[in-house]
Design a protein around this motif. Structure first.
Motif, PDB file in Angstrom:
ATOM      1  N   LYS A 122       0.821  -1.212   0.000  1.00 23.11           N
ATOM      2  CA  LYS A 122       0.000   0.000   0.000  1.00 23.11           C
ATOM      3  C   LYS A 122       0.858   1.266   0.000  1.00 23.11           C
ATOM      4  O   LYS A 122       0.324   2.367   0.120  1.00 23.11           O
ATOM      5  CB  LYS A 122      -0.923   0.023   1.226  1.00 23.11           C
ATOM      6  CG  LYS A 122      -1.964  -1.081   1.270  1.00 23.11           C
ATOM      7  CD  LYS A 122      -3.049  -0.844   0.281  1.00 23.11           C
ATOM      8  CE  LYS A 122      -4.265  -0.338   1.015  1.00 23.11           C
ATOM      9  NZ  LYS A 122      -5.385  -0.086   0.137  1.00 23.11           N
ATOM     10  N   ASN A 123       2.201   1.112  -0.119  1.00 20.38           N
ATOM     11  CA  ASN A 123       3.142   2.230  -0.060  1.00 20.38           C
ATOM     12  C   ASN A 123       2.958   3.035   1.231  1.00 20.38           C
ATOM     13  O   ASN A 123       2.867   4.255   1.224  1.00 20.38           O
ATOM     14  CB  ASN A 123       3.033   3.128  -1.289  1.00 20.38           C
ATOM     15  CG  ASN A 123       4.239   4.027  -1.429  1.00 20.38           C
ATOM     16  OD1 ASN A 123       5.352   3.633  -1.071  1.00 20.38           O
ATOM     17  ND2 ASN A 123       4.041   5.235  -1.914  1.00 20.38           N
ATOM     18  N   MET A 124       2.872   2.291   2.318  1.00 18.33           N
ATOM     19  CA  MET A 124       2.681   2.893   3.633  1.00 18.33           C
ATOM     20  C   MET A 124       3.783   2.407   4.570  1.00 18.33           C
ATOM     21  O   MET A 124       4.431   1.398   4.314  1.00 18.33           O
ATOM     22  CB  MET A 124       1.323   2.489   4.222  1.00 18.33           C
ATOM     23  CG  MET A 124       0.123   3.018   3.473  1.00 18.33           C
ATOM     24  SD  MET A 124      -1.431   2.379   4.152  1.00 18.33           S
ATOM     25  CE  MET A 124      -1.461   3.167   5.763  1.00 18.33           C
ATOM     26  N   VAL A 125       3.929   3.136   5.650  1.00 21.13           N
ATOM     27  CA  VAL A 125       4.846   2.736   6.706  1.00 21.13           C
ATOM     28  C   VAL A 125       4.178   3.041   8.041  1.00 21.13           C
ATOM     29  O   VAL A 125       3.419   4.007   8.157  1.00 21.13           O
ATOM     30  CB  VAL A 125       6.225   3.446   6.577  1.00 21.13           C
ATOM     31  CG1 VAL A 125       6.122   4.927   6.846  1.00 21.13           C
ATOM     32  CG2 VAL A 125       7.251   2.809   7.478  1.00 21.13           C
ATOM     33  N   ARG A 126       4.440   2.206   9.019  1.00 24.85           N
ATOM     34  CA  ARG A 126       3.913   2.429  10.359  1.00 24.85           C
ATOM     35  C   ARG A 126       5.011   3.090  11.184  1.00 24.85           C
ATOM     36  O   ARG A 126       6.155   2.649  11.182  1.00 24.85           O
ATOM     37  CB  ARG A 126       3.499   1.115  11.004  1.00 24.85           C
ATOM     38  CG  ARG A 126       3.005   1.308  12.442  1.00 24.85           C
ATOM     39  CD  ARG A 126       2.385   0.071  12.998  1.00 24.85           C
ATOM     40  NE  ARG A 126       1.084  -0.102  12.377  1.00 24.85           N
ATOM     41  CZ  ARG A 126       0.502  -1.268  12.181  1.00 24.85           C
ATOM     42  NH1 ARG A 126       1.102  -2.367  12.542  1.00 24.85           N
ATOM     43  NH2 ARG A 126      -0.684  -1.339  11.629  1.00 24.85           N
TER      44      ARG A 126
ATOM     45  N   ALA B 240       6.878  13.226   3.885  1.00 22.74           N
ATOM     46  CA  ALA B 240       7.854  13.802   2.958  1.00 22.74           C
ATOM     47  C   ALA B 240       9.216  13.113   3.100  1.00 22.74           C
ATOM     48  O   ALA B 240       9.883  12.831   2.100  1.00 22.74           O
ATOM     49  CB  ALA B 240       7.994  15.299   3.207  1.00 22.74           C
ATOM     50  N   GLN B 241       9.621  12.863   4.330  1.00 24.18           N
ATOM     51  CA  GLN B 241      10.923  12.251   4.598  1.00 24.18           C
ATOM     52  C   GLN B 241      10.999  10.819   4.076  1.00 24.18           C
ATOM     53  O   GLN B 241      12.001  10.418   3.493  1.00 24.18           O
ATOM     54  CB  GLN B 241      11.171  12.254   6.108  1.00 24.18           C
ATOM     55  CG  GLN B 241      12.587  12.034   6.522  1.00 24.18           C
ATOM     56  CD  GLN B 241      13.423  13.277   6.367  1.00 24.18           C
ATOM     57  OE1 GLN B 241      12.928  14.384   6.383  1.00 24.18           O
ATOM     58  NE2 GLN B 241      14.705  13.092   6.222  1.00 24.18           N
ATOM     59  N   LEU B 242       9.928  10.039   4.282  1.00 27.84           N
ATOM     60  CA  LEU B 242       9.930   8.621   3.925  1.00 27.84           C
ATOM     61  C   LEU B 242       9.333   8.335   2.549  1.00 27.84           C
ATOM     62  O   LEU B 242       9.405   7.216   2.064  1.00 27.84           O
ATOM     63  CB  LEU B 242       9.180   7.819   4.994  1.00 27.84           C
ATOM     64  CG  LEU B 242       9.758   7.918   6.409  1.00 27.84           C
ATOM     65  CD1 LEU B 242       8.814   7.305   7.415  1.00 27.84           C
ATOM     66  CD2 LEU B 242      11.133   7.268   6.473  1.00 27.84           C
ATOM     67  N   ASN B 243       8.720   9.359   1.969  1.00 20.20           N
ATOM     68  CA  ASN B 243       8.072   9.242   0.660  1.00 20.20           C
ATOM     69  C   ASN B 243       7.025   8.125   0.639  1.00 20.20           C
ATOM     70  O   ASN B 243       6.928   7.363  -0.324  1.00 20.20           O
ATOM     71  CB  ASN B 243       9.117   9.024  -0.440  1.00 20.20           C
ATOM     72  CG  ASN B 243       8.570   9.376  -1.803  1.00 20.20           C
ATOM     73  OD1 ASN B 243       7.661  10.191  -1.921  1.00 20.20           O
ATOM     74  ND2 ASN B 243       9.112   8.747  -2.827  1.00 20.20           N
ATOM     75  N   LYS B 244       6.276   8.009   1.739  1.00 21.50           N
ATOM     76  CA  LYS B 244       5.217   7.018   1.880  1.00 21.50           C
ATOM     77  C   LYS B 244       4.126   7.599   2.760  1.00 21.50           C
ATOM     78  O   LYS B 244       4.370   8.526   3.536  1.00 21.50           O
ATOM     79  CB  LYS B 244       5.732   5.740   2.548  1.00 21.50           C
ATOM     80  CG  LYS B 244       6.704   4.963   1.715  1.00 21.50           C
ATOM     81  CD  LYS B 244       7.075   3.667   2.381  1.00 21.50           C
ATOM     82  CE  LYS B 244       8.047   2.932   1.473  1.00 21.50           C
ATOM     83  NZ  LYS B 244       7.983   1.513   1.637  1.00 21.50           N
TER      84      LYS B 244
END
Length: 180
Positions: free
Chosen positions: A106-110, A133-137
């Motif tokens: 899902k192009n996500m990060v927890r 912005a930092q993780l681009n997710k």
């Protein structure tokens, strides 16, 4: 890589490869409930970890849990399979790995954000936007309140740890002073 991690990864890869993304999301939610129940209930945890209980006891316990939590056939079947393969102790690792695959798809990060006090809505939004912005997710944030950090913030996301807490800064200062 730990044995638990290898086994959990195989389970997660099999599930992820055989189910649609919507089914994965529902399975993660249901497995989270099952895992939380087993971890929090001492007597239930004993049913799954003590050699005094047989597989039939474990299967009966899952039948009760399935009714109580209104689990889907998929989730119940998966947990029953894990019990039969004697891997119920790996359920939290399986869940973590499956969640990692899902978030990546899902192009996500927890992110886990540790603060000494609750953030207001404006700071929450700035932090989320900054992490995005930092993780681009896309970022899903779990907040943990820990007064022992004495101020500042600790962010764990995408394999990174950003520690700008007072406790962290004091630890760095102490380490620098001890090194000379």
């Amino acid at each position: 890589m730990k044995k638990h991690s290898k086994v959990a990864k195989r389970y997660a890869q099999t599930l992820f490869g055989s189910l649609g993304i919507d089914d994965i999301e529902k399975l993660i939610l249901e497995l989270s409930l099952v895992n939380m129940l087993i971890e929090r209930d001492r007597s239930l945890r004993a049913v799954f970890s003590s050699p005094m209980f047989f597989e039939k006891d474990q299967l009966d316990a899952i039948d009760l849990i399935a009714v109580e939590l209104k689990l889907t056939k998929l989730c119940k079947g998966f947990v029953l399979n894990v019990i039969k393969k004697k891997d119920i102790d790996k359920i939290s690792d399986i869940l973590a790995m499956l969640t990692r695959f899902y978030l990546s798809a899902k192009n996500m990060v927890r992110a886990v954000v540790i603060t000494s006090a609750r953030l207001d809505e404006q700071r929450h939004k700035r932090l989320r936007d900054s992490l995005r912005a930092q993780l681009n997710k896309e970022v899903e944030i779990e907040y943990v309140i820990d007064p022992s950090i004495m101020g500042g913030i600790v962010v764990k996301a995408g394999g990174y740890v950003f520690d700008v807490s007072l406790k962290g800064q004091l630890a760095k200062l102490r380490e620098a002073l001890l090194k000379g």
